[in-house]
Design an enzyme around this catalytic site. Structure first.
Site, PDB file in Angstrom:
ATOM      1  N   ARG A 143      -8.733  -0.242   4.756  1.00 39.81           N
ATOM      2  CA  ARG A 143      -7.883   0.739   4.074  1.00 39.81           C
ATOM      3  C   ARG A 143      -6.572   0.101   3.655  1.00 39.81           C
ATOM      4  NH1 ARG A 143      -6.400   5.556   7.353  1.00 39.81           N
ATOM      5  NH2 ARG A 143      -5.119   5.721   5.494  1.00 39.81           N
ATOM      6  N   LYS A 172       0.849  -1.207   0.000  1.00 42.25           N
ATOM      7  CA  LYS A 172       0.000   0.000   0.000  1.00 42.25           C
ATOM      8  C   LYS A 172       0.882   1.254   0.000  1.00 42.25           C
ATOM      9  CE  LYS A 172      -1.621   1.580   4.016  1.00 42.25           C
ATOM     10  NZ  LYS A 172      -1.385   3.006   4.340  1.00 42.25           N
ATOM     11  N   ASN A 173       1.910   1.263   0.848  1.00 44.25           N
ATOM     12  CA  ASN A 173       2.705   2.488   1.019  1.00 44.25           C
ATOM     13  C   ASN A 173       3.733   2.710  -0.083  1.00 44.25           C
ATOM     14  OD1 ASN A 173       1.151   3.003   3.197  1.00 44.25           O
ATOM     15  ND2 ASN A 173       2.668   2.386   4.730  1.00 44.25           N
ATOM     16  N   ARG A 225       0.676  14.667  12.805  1.00 49.26           N
ATOM     17  CA  ARG A 225       1.485  14.126  11.696  1.00 49.26           C
ATOM     18  C   ARG A 225       1.999  15.319  10.868  1.00 49.26           C
ATOM     19  NH1 ARG A 225      -0.554   8.867  10.311  1.00 49.26           N
ATOM     20  NH2 ARG A 225       1.170   8.676   8.850  1.00 49.26           N
ATOM     21  N   PRO A 226       3.059  15.973  11.341  1.00 46.93           N
ATOM     22  CA  PRO A 226       3.508  17.193  10.651  1.00 46.93           C
ATOM     23  C   PRO A 226       4.061  16.890   9.254  1.00 46.93           C
ATOM     24  CG  PRO A 226       5.099  16.533  12.305  1.00 46.93           C
ATOM     25  CD  PRO A 226       3.918  15.618  12.459  1.00 46.93           C
ATOM     26  N   CYS A 228      -3.981  12.026  13.176  1.00 46.01           N
ATOM     27  CA  CYS A 228      -4.695  10.751  13.221  1.00 46.01           C
ATOM     28  C   CYS A 228      -4.668  10.288  14.669  1.00 46.01           C
ATOM     29  CB  CYS A 228      -4.054   9.751  12.283  1.00 46.01           C
ATOM     30  SG  CYS A 228      -2.370   9.458  12.700  1.00 46.01           S
ATOM     31  N   ILE A 283       8.919   6.211  16.735  1.00 46.56           N
ATOM     32  CA  ILE A 283       8.406   6.918  15.553  1.00 46.56           C
ATOM     33  C   ILE A 283       7.169   7.731  15.912  1.00 46.56           C
ATOM     34  CG2 ILE A 283       7.632   6.690  13.160  1.00 46.56           C
ATOM     35  CD1 ILE A 283      10.522   5.751  13.605  1.00 46.56           C
ATOM     36  N   ARG A 330      -4.177  10.318   4.519  1.00 46.67           N
ATOM     37  CA  ARG A 330      -2.991  11.140   4.689  1.00 46.67           C
ATOM     38  C   ARG A 330      -2.030  10.964   3.529  1.00 46.67           C
ATOM     39  NH1 ARG A 330       0.295  13.442   7.926  1.00 46.67           N
ATOM     40  NH2 ARG A 330       2.410  12.891   7.317  1.00 46.67           N
ATOM     41  N   ASP A 367       6.427  19.314   8.009  1.00 44.68           N
ATOM     42  CA  ASP A 367       7.384  20.421   7.910  1.00 44.68           C
ATOM     43  C   ASP A 367       8.581  20.107   7.014  1.00 44.68           C
ATOM     44  OD1 ASP A 367       7.582  18.801  10.457  1.00 44.68           O
ATOM     45  OD2 ASP A 367       9.575  19.676  10.421  1.00 44.68           O
ATOM     46  N   ASP A 401       4.723   0.109  11.993  1.00 42.19           N
ATOM     47  CA  ASP A 401       3.459  -0.445  11.483  1.00 42.19           C
ATOM     48  C   ASP A 401       3.237  -1.893  11.901  1.00 42.19           C
ATOM     49  OD1 ASP A 401       3.549   1.379   8.316  1.00 42.19           O
ATOM     50  OD2 ASP A 401       3.085   1.980  10.372  1.00 42.19           O
TER      51      ASP A 401
END
Ligand code: EPZ
Length: 426
Positions: A405, A22-23, A122-123, A117, A335, A93, A125, A313
């Protein structure tokens, strides 16, 4: 919202094939914005998040097509729109991955700031820092990031993308994609080394991008005028594979997870051996060994870290295993320090877990008992299903849309292994 009813205490057996990651597939689809030609992803996973990404790309003017075998094609022949609506970004996201390619292709990108979330802020920057290094002006307006390239387009630069929590996966992806169309050379220091980043880089190379250092913390990208279309086979999903391996281990069963990359899961294999749960593996499979239901793992500590460390994860799924260990184990989240929504739900099933900030102390118990539990995020949901496989009685997992998801038809694939799990529409 659907629920899963999970009957505990059944051994599993057989083989399960892993879907594409997925990622990796999400940023690869976003990369279609970098070319006027067609990008095709064979056998993409049939996930809610993939459909959402196709909706985002469609809203920007892309032609998208999903074939019988879930292969996906995307083409942005015309000038894409420049605004990715909050409606989509709030759903996923990962939509933030369109920022870099959109900015590089059109010179402007307006993308809604991704919401937080359940496991914290969940920045983005470092994403924005990377775009500014490439010469873009970036501002936040009405909840949207508005990024504009200078006249003449983005220009190559050197930039460090590390965060206080290590590298940024989608931050690296976004800036790498933007750099493929920038004039000159970009050097990204502190780049994420996750397999999904490397896979996206290979896809960009097949589109004509010049990228060196893939899989290392230093990427060098020499920009091109434009990129071409391509067909890219996405890597197997290491998190889905790890989840199924843990299903086999938790139930003390022989389950072979095929079509995966054991080299992407070296840390899980190592931790399982440390926990007294041997797994065998070959080139593209990992197999849990039959230790019988009720086999208790040795308590084994994990700390989540950027790749190749223990993946965040898989933290919730690992915790599900450690709730049955014959001793105390310590889990530390480096994390996402707040990624512990599954604690309270596992406690409802009899787990004994105490949280101290970013650390969870797990006192193993003999067995878990079924309970109504609520899924909160994608990976916590998977942990609750795993716990349900070994809990006494029938566990009722609510809000399983989270799990849809990221896991393709998980209940039918677990049922095929002998699990007593069925979906109930609410
Ligand atoms: C990706 O999220 C994955 N999502 C996540 O998977 C995964 O948990 C995460 O990487 C870490 O491996 C996708 O790829 C779509 P990060 P991402 O930027 O890129 C901080 C799942 O379950 N940070 O690598 O958003 C951040 O707060 C999902 O599939 C900054 O400080 O994560 C976090 O503590 C969940 N500033 C750490 O870095 C930034 O600009 C890692 O975040 C960006 C991130």
């Amino acid at each position: 919202m659907d629920r899963f009813l999970v009957q505990g205490g059944r051994p599993l057996a057989g083989e399960v094939t892993v879907a594409c990651a997925k990622n990796a597939v999400l940023p690869v689809l976003a990369a279609s914005l970098l070319t006027r030609e067609t990008l095709r992803v064979p056998r993409a996973p049939a996930l809610v998040d993939v459909r959402t990404m196709l909706d985002v790309l469609g809203s920007l003017g892309a032609e998208t097509r999903v074939e019988e075998d879930d292969s996906v094609s995307v083409r942005n022949a015309g000038e894409p729109g420049t605004r990715a609506d909050w409606e989509y970004v709030r759903r996923m996201r990962g939509s933030v991955c369109v920022l870099g390619p959109l900015l590089a292709r059109t010179g402007r990108a307006e993308v809604s700031l991704p919401g937080g979330c359940v496991f914290g802020v969940r920045p983005i920057d470092v994403h924005l820092k990377g775009f500014e290094a490439l010469g873009a002006s970036v501002r936040i307006e009405h909840g949207y990031v508005v990024a504009e390239a200078p006249r003449g387009g983005l220009r190559g630069a050197e930039v460090f993308l590390g965060t206080p929590f290590g590298s940024s996966v989608t931050g690296t992806m976004n800036v790498m994609m933007a750099a493929t169309l920038a004039r000159g050379r970009t050097v990204i220091q502190g780049a994420a080394c996750e397999p999904e980043v490397e896979d996206l880089g290979r896809c960009l190379r097949s589109m004509g991008a010049r990228i060196e250092g893939l899989g290392s913390p230093c990427l060098e990208i020499d920009g091109e005028e434009e990129l071409s279309g391509a067909e890219h086979e996405v890597i197997p999903d290491r998190i889905e594979a790890g989840t199924f391996v843990l299903a086999g281990v938790l139930t003390g069963s022989r389950v072979r997870v095929v079509g995966c990359r054991p080299d992407h899961l070296a840390v899980l294999i190592d931790r399982l051996w440390q926990a007294g749960c041997p797994v065998e593996h070959g080139e593209d499979w990992i197999e849990s060994q039959p230790c019988g239901l009720g086999h208790r793992p040795r308590p084994t500590d994990v700390t989540t870290q950027p790749y190749p460390g223990f993946p965040t994860d898989l933290q919730a799924q690992w915790m599900a295993l450690m709730t049955l260990a014959d001793g105390v184990s310590v889990i530390t989240e480096r994390i996402y320090p707040d990624r512990y929504m599954h604690l309270a739900e596992l406690a409802r099933m009899g787990a004994r877990v105490r949280r101290q900030g970013a650390t969870a102390i797990v006192q193993g118990v003999e067995s878990l008992s079924s309970a109504p539990v609520t899924a909160s995020d994608l990976r916590a949901s998977a942990a609750l299903v795993l716990a349900g496989l070994v809990a006494r009685g029938e566990t009722d997992v609510h809000r399983v849309y989270h799990i849809d998801r990221g896991y393709q038809r998980i209940e039918s694939r677990l049922s095929a292994l002998g699990a007593g799990i069925r979906r109930v529409a609410e």
